[in-house]
Write a protein that holds these residues in place. Structure first.
Motif, short mmCIF file in Angstrom:
data_model
loop_
_atom_site.label_atom_id
_atom_site.label_comp_id
_atom_site.label_asym_id
_atom_site.label_seq_id
_atom_site.Cartn_x
_atom_site.Cartn_y
_atom_site.Cartn_z
N MET A 218 51.53 39.47 -27.20
CA MET A 218 50.47 39.87 -28.17
C MET A 218 50.49 38.47 -29.01
SD MET A 218 49.76 42.76 -27.29
CE MET A 218 48.51 42.96 -29.03
N ALA A 219 51.48 37.64 -29.20
CA ALA A 219 51.16 36.49 -30.00
C ALA A 219 50.36 35.48 -29.29
CB ALA A 219 52.59 36.02 -30.40
N ASP A 220 50.81 35.61 -27.88
CA ASP A 220 49.83 34.71 -26.95
C ASP A 220 48.62 34.72 -27.08
OD1 ASP A 220 52.43 34.08 -24.23
OD2 ASP A 220 52.36 33.21 -26.26
N LEU A 221 47.99 36.38 -27.04
CA LEU A 221 46.80 36.59 -26.95
C LEU A 221 46.12 36.22 -28.09
CD1 LEU A 221 44.42 38.23 -25.90
CD2 LEU A 221 45.56 40.24 -26.84
N GLU A 222 46.79 36.36 -29.27
CA GLU A 222 46.02 36.00 -30.63
C GLU A 222 45.94 34.63 -30.83
OE1 GLU A 222 46.77 37.80 -34.38
OE2 GLU A 222 47.71 39.50 -33.54
N ARG A 223 46.86 33.82 -30.23
CA ARG A 223 46.81 32.31 -30.12
C ARG A 223 45.51 31.97 -29.33
NH1 ARG A 223 52.28 31.66 -30.76
NH2 ARG A 223 52.52 31.83 -28.64
N ALA A 224 45.59 32.69 -28.30
CA ALA A 224 44.55 32.33 -27.22
C ALA A 224 43.14 32.50 -27.85
CB ALA A 224 44.62 33.06 -25.90
N LEU A 225 42.99 33.44 -28.62
CA LEU A 225 41.61 33.89 -29.45
C LEU A 225 41.27 32.98 -30.41
CD1 LEU A 225 41.92 37.75 -29.46
CD2 LEU A 225 40.56 36.52 -27.86
N GLN A 226 42.28 32.25 -30.87
CA GLN A 226 41.90 31.31 -31.85
C GLN A 226 42.08 29.66 -31.56
OE1 GLN A 226 44.51 32.93 -34.91
NE2 GLN A 226 43.47 34.85 -34.75
N ALA A 227 42.24 29.58 -30.17
CA ALA A 227 42.43 28.09 -29.68
C ALA A 227 40.97 27.38 -29.98
CB ALA A 227 42.85 28.22 -28.42
N ASP A 228 41.25 26.13 -30.41
CA ASP A 228 39.82 25.64 -30.92
C ASP A 228 39.60 24.22 -29.89
OD1 ASP A 228 41.78 24.11 -31.81
OD2 ASP A 228 40.92 24.31 -33.86
N GLY A 229 38.71 23.53 -30.37
CA GLY A 229 38.62 22.26 -29.60
C GLY A 229 37.80 22.78 -28.17
N SER A 230 37.96 22.23 -27.11
CA SER A 230 37.32 22.64 -25.65
C SER A 230 38.07 23.96 -25.37
CB SER A 230 37.41 21.39 -24.96
OG SER A 230 38.64 21.22 -24.65
N ASN A 231 38.89 24.38 -25.85
CA ASN A 231 39.68 25.50 -25.35
C ASN A 231 39.23 26.94 -25.94
OD1 ASN A 231 41.36 23.88 -23.56
ND2 ASN A 231 42.64 23.63 -25.28
N THR A 232 38.11 27.01 -26.64
CA THR A 232 37.74 28.27 -27.44
C THR A 232 37.83 29.36 -26.21
OG1 THR A 232 35.63 27.74 -27.21
CG2 THR A 232 36.44 26.99 -29.31
N PRO A 233 38.14 30.67 -26.57
CA PRO A 233 38.17 31.61 -25.54
C PRO A 233 37.01 31.82 -25.02
CG PRO A 233 38.84 32.52 -28.01
CD PRO A 233 38.61 31.06 -28.04
N PHE A 234 35.78 31.65 -26.08
CA PHE A 234 34.43 32.17 -25.63
C PHE A 234 33.54 30.91 -25.47
CE2 PHE A 234 35.14 36.68 -25.21
CZ PHE A 234 36.12 37.02 -26.04
N VAL A 235 32.31 31.02 -24.82
CA VAL A 235 31.44 29.87 -25.11
C VAL A 235 30.93 29.91 -26.38
CG1 VAL A 235 30.97 29.86 -22.48
CG2 VAL A 235 29.48 30.94 -24.04
N PRO A 236 30.23 28.95 -26.92
CA PRO A 236 29.70 29.19 -28.37
C PRO A 236 28.42 30.01 -28.13
CG PRO A 236 30.05 26.59 -27.74
CD PRO A 236 30.45 27.51 -26.38
N ALA A 237 28.09 30.51 -29.32
CA ALA A 237 27.10 31.60 -29.33
C ALA A 237 25.70 30.85 -28.76
CB ALA A 237 26.77 32.00 -30.73
#
Lengths: 265, 217
Positions: A218-237
């Motif tokens: 769960m902690a990994d998931l939260e971190r993944a959702l908040q990873a910034d830079g070129s690693n953002t979980p989703f593409v920019p809007a």
């Protein structure tokens, strides 16, 4: 023997499940006791009514679906690894979507890499868009090769639905996370969270619908959702042409795929 | 005056009597042949397997879950589980009893699943099943439309359904298997993985509880 003691045996009496001796004892008592006869009639009526309650018929579509699922698991006639049954299987288990949820993203992590490697080229994401549900299948094979697709290309490929259903970033942290989940063989059945996806491609969990017993996951998931830079979980809007704040249901599900020699689960 | 035990045979009892009268060897041969083909992964045999038993499995699961969508999903799970376990099945019981045992376990797992999530379930007879246009009322009314069924009033049916739903699950399983699905005590013991004595006790207490609830309703 008292009436109350005998009445406790009426159920077995009417089913013929008492010994001959007990049956004779009850018969003797019943011939003398009108109250117990009445009680016995009520017991018989209950049993008779239960039998008349009706047995629901199986809807034909359900029986066909069971046949189809079984046929796929037998050695003959299995069409492909990403067969209809797998894609049917996922929506069957979709949690009821909460009010105000704009889209649901189901990420199925398949544990079958060898066959997959032969069946699909590396870097391919299998996605199926229908309405507001997006299903994305990630396997070790294609997750490794995702970096070959740029976020722009991927978002363009799903332009028709991306407005409501954010595209994951092929180079992002969610893909990396699924890769690690495949390696660790995520034990629990599923993880379901509601998240807000922001314009910059970051996301935050607003509700955990179904957690994982492993706190690290769960902690990994939260971190993944908040990873910034070129690693953002989703593409920019802007690449998706979607709104600034889109709510999604994220479901991580281990999808078990049959092999030619049997089935895995 | 000589008191004689009255005995009535309704349609269900005639059906059971007819089944019991069927030569055991014929049924055993049919099941043995089917089992052999199932173990050989014969796709047609699995079709026959579903044709023969899915109705019974669905009916049982519907009565245990009181939810048609759950029953449909668990029916599929039951057959997939059977597919995975068929190699280990040695014919200790009939195929149907064996499937019922799997189905009961599936329903218990589902019950725990819901309990864990503390979900409230509401059931409407007018609710559509899955994507179909059928409702629970359609499904239930579809079967067993003998004259005797019509005699069972809507009120009595509703009261029975409600009382069944209120029963503790262990009693409900036994009553449903014996009184609705028509299993013998021995088959029920195998399906529930308990002894005959436990089945007798659960049937007696289950029916007693039902009568009490019906009187109080």
């Amino acid at each position: 023997m008292k009436c109350v003691d005998l009445r406790s045996k009426f159920s077995l009496y009417i089913d013929g499940a008492l010994s001959d001796l007990e049956m004779a004892l009850l018969d003797g008592h019943l011939s003398d006791c009108p109250l117990c006869r009445e009680e016995l009639d009520e017991e018989r009526r209950l049993r008779s009514d239960l039998r008349r309650l009706g047995r629901p018929s199986i809807p034909p579509a359900v029986a066909e679906s069971v046949k189809f699922a079984l046929r796929e698991r037998t050695s003959e006639g299995r069409p492909s690894i990403f067969s209809t049954s797998v894609s049917d299987w996922i929506p069957m288990r979709l949690m009821p979507l909460g009010i105000g949820v704009a889209a649901s993203l189901v990420i199925g992590i398949s544990f079958l890499s060898m066959m997959f490697a032969g069946a699909r080229s590396a870097g391919e994401i299998i996605s199926s868009d229908r309405g507001r549900d997006t299903r994305i299948m990630l396997t070790p094979g294609n997750a490794e090769g995702l970096s070959d697709i740029s976020p722009t290309e991927y978002a363009r490929s799903r332009m028709s639905v991306a407005g409501e259903s954010p595209s994951i970033n092929p180079n992002g942290a969610i893909v990396a996370l699924t890769r690690s989940l495949v390696g660790s063989r995520m034990r629990d059945d599923e993880v379901v969270v509601v998240a807000n996806v922001l314009s910059n491609g970051l996301a935050s969990v607003t509700e955990v619908v179904e957690g994982n017993s492993d706190a690290k996951t769960m902690a990994d998931l939260e971190r993944a959702l908040q990873a910034d830079g070129s690693n953002t979980p989703f593409v920019p809007a802007v690449l998706d042409n979607r709104g600034d704040n889109v709510r999604v249901v994220l479901k991580f599900k281990t999808v078990n795929v049959s092999t030619r020699t049997g089935s895995k689960r | 005056m000589v008191f004689t035990r009255s005995m009535t045979l309704d349609d269900e009892e005639f059906r059971n009597a007819a089944l019991a009268a069927e030569p055991l060897s014929a049924r055993t041969t049919y099941e043995s042949e089917l089992l052999e083909k199932l173990k050989a992964n014969d796709a047609d045999a699995f079709d026959r397997f579903v044709d023969s038993y899915s109705g019974d499995v669905f009916s049982l699961l519907y009565r245990l879950t009181e939810n048609a969508d759950d029953a449909a999903e668990l029916t599929q799970e039951t057959f997939l589980n059977a597919f995975r376990s068929i190699g280990r099945f040695r014919g200790e019981s009939g195929l149907k009893t064996w499937l019922f045992r799997i189905a009961v376990n599936e329903s218990r797992n589902r019950f725990r699943w819901w309990k864990r999530r503390k979900r409230e379930r509401t059931i409407s007879l007018d609710a559509a099943i899955g994507d179909s246009e059928m409702t629970l009322s359609d499904v239930i009314a579809d079967r067993g439309s003998s004259p005797e069924d019509e005699v069972l009033s809507r009120e009595r049916r509703a009261a029975l359904n409600s009382a069944l739903l209120d029963l503790p699950i262990s009693f409900r399983e036994a009553v449903v298997l014996v009184d609705i699905e028509g299993l013998s005590y021995e088959e029920t013991a195998l399906a529930l993985d308990v002894g005959i004595g436990t089945v007798k006790s659960r049937i007696s207490r289950g029916r007693e509880e039902l009568r009490r609830r019906l009187r109080d309703s």
